[in-house]
Scaffold this motif. Structure first.
Motif, PDB file in Angstrom:
ATOM      1  N   GLN A   5       0.832  -1.204   0.000  1.00 42.07           N
ATOM      2  CA  GLN A   5       0.000   0.000   0.000  1.00 42.07           C
ATOM      3  C   GLN A   5       0.867   1.255   0.000  1.00 42.07           C
ATOM      4  OE1 GLN A   5      -2.344  -0.974   3.501  1.00 42.07           O
ATOM      5  NE2 GLN A   5      -4.143  -1.384   2.247  1.00 42.07           N
ATOM      6  N   ALA A   6       1.977   1.219   0.723  1.00 44.42           N
ATOM      7  CA  ALA A   6       2.892   2.372   0.747  1.00 44.42           C
ATOM      8  C   ALA A   6       3.445   2.640  -0.648  1.00 44.42           C
ATOM      9  CB  ALA A   6       4.028   2.117   1.740  1.00 44.42           C
ATOM     10  N   ASP A   7       3.859   1.582  -1.347  1.00 44.48           N
ATOM     11  CA  ASP A   7       4.381   1.743  -2.712  1.00 44.48           C
ATOM     12  C   ASP A   7       3.302   2.282  -3.647  1.00 44.48           C
ATOM     13  OD1 ASP A   7       6.872   0.814  -1.983  1.00 44.48           O
ATOM     14  OD2 ASP A   7       6.476  -1.253  -2.567  1.00 44.48           O
ATOM     15  N   ALA A   8       2.083   1.736  -3.514  1.00 48.83           N
ATOM     16  CA  ALA A   8       0.982   2.176  -4.382  1.00 48.83           C
ATOM     17  C   ALA A   8       0.617   3.634  -4.105  1.00 48.83           C
ATOM     18  CB  ALA A   8      -0.237   1.274  -4.175  1.00 48.83           C
ATOM     19  N   LEU A   9       0.638   4.029  -2.834  1.00 49.24           N
ATOM     20  CA  LEU A   9       0.317   5.410  -2.471  1.00 49.24           C
ATOM     21  C   LEU A   9       1.374   6.367  -3.017  1.00 49.24           C
ATOM     22  CD1 LEU A   9      -1.402   7.476  -0.960  1.00 49.24           C
ATOM     23  CD2 LEU A   9      -0.078   6.951   1.112  1.00 49.24           C
ATOM     24  N   ARG A  10       2.627   5.968  -2.929  1.00 42.55           N
ATOM     25  CA  ARG A  10       3.710   6.800  -3.475  1.00 42.55           C
ATOM     26  C   ARG A  10       3.503   7.031  -4.972  1.00 42.55           C
ATOM     27  NH1 ARG A  10       7.321   3.553  -2.449  1.00 42.55           N
ATOM     28  NH2 ARG A  10       7.804   4.219  -0.330  1.00 42.55           N
ATOM     29  N   THR A  11       3.137   5.977  -5.675  1.00 49.55           N
ATOM     30  CA  THR A  11       2.888   6.079  -7.111  1.00 49.55           C
ATOM     31  C   THR A  11       1.683   6.977  -7.400  1.00 49.55           C
ATOM     32  OG1 THR A  11       3.814   3.866  -7.491  1.00 49.55           O
ATOM     33  CG2 THR A  11       2.371   4.764  -9.200  1.00 49.55           C
ATOM     34  N   ALA A  12       0.618   6.830  -6.603  1.00 51.45           N
ATOM     35  CA  ALA A  12      -0.585   7.649  -6.799  1.00 51.45           C
ATOM     36  C   ALA A  12      -0.290   9.128  -6.555  1.00 51.45           C
ATOM     37  CB  ALA A  12      -1.698   7.167  -5.867  1.00 51.45           C
ATOM     38  N   LEU A  13       0.562   9.431  -5.576  1.00 52.49           N
ATOM     39  CA  LEU A  13       0.930  10.822  -5.318  1.00 52.49           C
ATOM     40  C   LEU A  13       1.800  11.372  -6.453  1.00 52.49           C
ATOM     41  CD1 LEU A  13       1.670  10.585  -1.482  1.00 52.49           C
ATOM     42  CD2 LEU A  13      -0.196  11.849  -2.562  1.00 52.49           C
ATOM     43  N   GLU A  14       2.683  10.534  -6.981  1.00 59.22           N
ATOM     44  CA  GLU A  14       3.513  10.958  -8.116  1.00 59.22           C
ATOM     45  C   GLU A  14       2.624  11.327  -9.305  1.00 59.22           C
ATOM     46  OE1 GLU A  14       6.627  11.521  -8.383  1.00 59.22           O
ATOM     47  OE2 GLU A  14       7.645  10.478  -6.744  1.00 59.22           O
ATOM     48  N   ALA A  15       1.528  10.576  -9.487  1.00 51.16           N
ATOM     49  CA  ALA A  15       0.601  10.853 -10.592  1.00 51.16           C
ATOM     50  C   ALA A  15      -0.060  12.215 -10.416  1.00 51.16           C
ATOM     51  CB  ALA A  15      -0.462   9.759 -10.674  1.00 51.16           C
ATOM     52  N   LYS A  16      -0.079  12.711  -9.179  1.00 52.63           N
ATOM     53  CA  LYS A  16      -0.628  14.040  -8.901  1.00 52.63           C
ATOM     54  C   LYS A  16       0.486  15.088  -8.858  1.00 52.63           C
ATOM     55  CE  LYS A  16      -4.427  12.098  -6.177  1.00 52.63           C
ATOM     56  NZ  LYS A  16      -5.513  12.542  -7.086  1.00 52.63           N
ATOM     57  N   ASN A  17       1.662  14.690  -9.344  1.00 49.87           N
ATOM     58  CA  ASN A  17       2.832  15.574  -9.381  1.00 49.87           C
ATOM     59  C   ASN A  17       3.262  15.984  -7.970  1.00 49.87           C
ATOM     60  OD1 ASN A  17       4.856  16.781 -10.876  1.00 49.87           O
ATOM     61  ND2 ASN A  17       3.829  18.770 -10.899  1.00 49.87           N
ATOM     62  N   LEU A  18       3.106  15.055  -7.031  1.00 47.55           N
ATOM     63  CA  LEU A  18       3.492  15.313  -5.654  1.00 47.55           C
ATOM     64  C   LEU A  18       4.457  14.221  -5.207  1.00 47.55           C
ATOM     65  CD1 LEU A  18       2.748  17.329  -3.338  1.00 47.55           C
ATOM     66  CD2 LEU A  18       1.172  15.584  -2.503  1.00 47.55           C
ATOM     67  N   HIS A  19       5.711  14.593  -5.033  1.00 51.50           N
ATOM     68  CA  HIS A  19       6.721  13.613  -4.614  1.00 51.50           C
ATOM     69  C   HIS A  19       6.719  13.512  -3.091  1.00 51.50           C
ATOM     70  CE1 HIS A  19      10.341  11.219  -4.434  1.00 51.50           C
ATOM     71  NE2 HIS A  19      10.819  12.066  -3.541  1.00 51.50           N
ATOM     72  N   ALA A  20       6.644  12.288  -2.591  1.00 50.55           N
ATOM     73  CA  ALA A  20       6.635  12.087  -1.141  1.00 50.55           C
ATOM     74  C   ALA A  20       7.351  10.794  -0.796  1.00 50.55           C
ATOM     75  CB  ALA A  20       5.198  12.042  -0.621  1.00 50.55           C
ATOM     76  N   ASN A  21       8.052  10.809   0.322  1.00 50.81           N
ATOM     77  CA  ASN A  21       8.583   9.579   0.889  1.00 50.81           C
ATOM     78  C   ASN A  21       7.489   8.962   1.750  1.00 50.81           C
ATOM     79  OD1 ASN A  21      10.927  10.449  -0.264  1.00 50.81           O
ATOM     80  ND2 ASN A  21      12.112  10.567   1.624  1.00 50.81           N
ATOM     81  N   VAL A  22       7.128   7.722   1.480  1.00 53.76           N
ATOM     82  CA  VAL A  22       6.064   7.065   2.237  1.00 53.76           C
ATOM     83  C   VAL A  22       6.688   6.015   3.146  1.00 53.76           C
ATOM     84  CG1 VAL A  22       3.888   5.791   2.123  1.00 53.76           C
ATOM     85  CG2 VAL A  22       4.456   7.455   0.332  1.00 53.76           C
ATOM     86  N   TYR A  23       6.438   6.142   4.439  1.00 56.69           N
ATOM     87  CA  TYR A  23       7.034   5.271   5.441  1.00 56.69           C
ATOM     88  C   TYR A  23       5.959   4.392   6.078  1.00 56.69           C
ATOM     89  CZ  TYR A  23      10.514   9.002   5.057  1.00 56.69           C
ATOM     90  OH  TYR A  23      11.405   9.923   4.586  1.00 56.69           O
ATOM     91  N   VAL A  24       6.390   3.274   6.642  1.00 57.32           N
ATOM     92  CA  VAL A  24       5.485   2.372   7.358  1.00 57.32           C
ATOM     93  C   VAL A  24       5.956   2.268   8.800  1.00 57.32           C
ATOM     94  CG1 VAL A  24       4.715  -0.028   7.596  1.00 57.32           C
ATOM     95  CG2 VAL A  24       4.830   1.025   5.327  1.00 57.32           C
ATOM     96  N   GLY A  25       5.026   2.485   9.732  1.00 61.81           N
ATOM     97  CA  GLY A  25       5.335   2.347  11.149  1.00 61.81           C
ATOM     98  C   GLY A  25       4.234   1.562  11.843  1.00 61.81           C
ATOM     99  N   MET A  26       4.608   0.525  12.568  1.00 61.82           N
ATOM    100  CA  MET A  26       3.636  -0.317  13.269  1.00 61.82           C
ATOM    101  C   MET A  26       3.627   0.019  14.766  1.00 61.82           C
ATOM    102  SD  MET A  26       2.426  -2.132  10.807  1.00 61.82           S
ATOM    103  CE  MET A  26       2.769  -3.013   9.274  1.00 61.82           C
TER     104      MET A  26
END
Length: 281
Positions: free
Chosen positions: A86-107
């Motif tokens: 989901q983190a990888d998919a979200l990063r890709t979806a944000l890139e499609a909106k021209n928004l670069h973000a580092n997406v992290y996972v924390g449990m």
């Protein structure tokens, strides 16, 4: 419309989940971490010193049966793998909106812990704006509330983190993209039956103690009921409906939620000063 961030801005998104044991040896320590959370088992102040010993005792008692359940699904929880996807998919979806973000996972209760993601990744990457996105659609003290408490504790002890603007998405069960994704998934499953109109739909949710609702004002029960209403209203309609995982419409909606949250980001130092001013009035 494409979104643009400042050239020197580094956006981070922290996805938070409960976590789960990755093998059978992890089960007992995972349970111990879960029940040691003061937002999962709420003890009176007088008995707070019993939190960890009680958690260890409960985890030892529950471990045998819990191991059997995890053994039945392959020997461990798939939650870490799914959350990473989901983190990888979200990063890709944000890139499609021209928004670069580092997406992290924390449990909260297993690796990688929130503390690790914040101290070893977010801080190391010198993120300049952070969105906290707990992967719990509805708010509960024991899930999102616990995650917020941990974030605040870590940030308050660190000068850099204290100044970092943060936006917290406290719940997102009302979002149309989420509701539509769930409803579409139900319809897909219904289409597999000969007489879909005769199928009964069973909604299942985690429970919380009644005291959370009645004494602590936990909105979880009410939000679950509203969520079910919104889903059933979407399609006026026994197989198991799969979790959304990386469903495109769902991930796109999470990306929209991140974008919408950005303008509200404030540092905890500002929030603390605002709270002090309010107390003085």
């Amino acid at each position: 419309m494409p979104l643009h961030t400042c050239r020197n801005e580094k956006l981070g998104v922290l996805l938070v989940n409960i976590g789960g044991p990755e093998n059978l040896n992890d089960v007992q320590p995972f349970l111990c971490n879960l029940f040691a959370d003061p937002d999962v088992i709420r003890l009176p102040k007088l008995f707070k010193f019993l939190q960890r010993p009680l958690a260890k005792l409960i985890s030892i008692l529950l471990a045998p049966k819990t191991k059997q359940r995890y053994a039945a699904i392959g020997g461990g929880s798939p939650l870490r793998r799914i959350t990473d996807e989901q983190a990888d998919a979200l990063r890709t979806a944000l890139e499609a909106k021209n928004l670069h973000a580092n997406v992290y996972v924390g449990m909260r209760c297993w690796y990688p812990f929130m503390e690790e993601a914040i101290q070893q990744q977010i801080k190391w990457d010198r993120i300049t704006k952070l969105v906290l996105l707990p992967l719990f659609p509805q708010f509960s003290i024991s899930t999102t509330g616990s995650s917020i408490r941990v974030l605040q504790r870590i940030f308050m002890d660190d000068a850099y983190l204290l100044r970092l603007p943060v936006s917290i998405i406290r719940f997102w069960y009302r979002r149309q993209g989420y509701i539509r994704s769930i409803a579409d998934s139900i319809v897909t499953q219904l289409s597999k039956f000969e007489k879909p109109e005769e199928v009964l739909i069973f909604f299942s949710a985690h429970g919380v103690p009644v005291s959370y609702d009645e004494n602590a004002g936990d909105p979880y029960k009410d939000q679950i009921e509203e969520c079910i209403y919104l889903i059933t209203r979407e399609h006026r309609e026994l197989g198991r409906v799969p979790a959304l995982g990386c469903t495109s419409s769902f991930i796109t909606d999470l990306a929209d939620a991140v974008v919408e949250a950005l303008p509200t980001a404030k540092s905890l130092s500002i929030l603390r000063e605002t709270a002090k001013e309010s107390d003085c009035r």
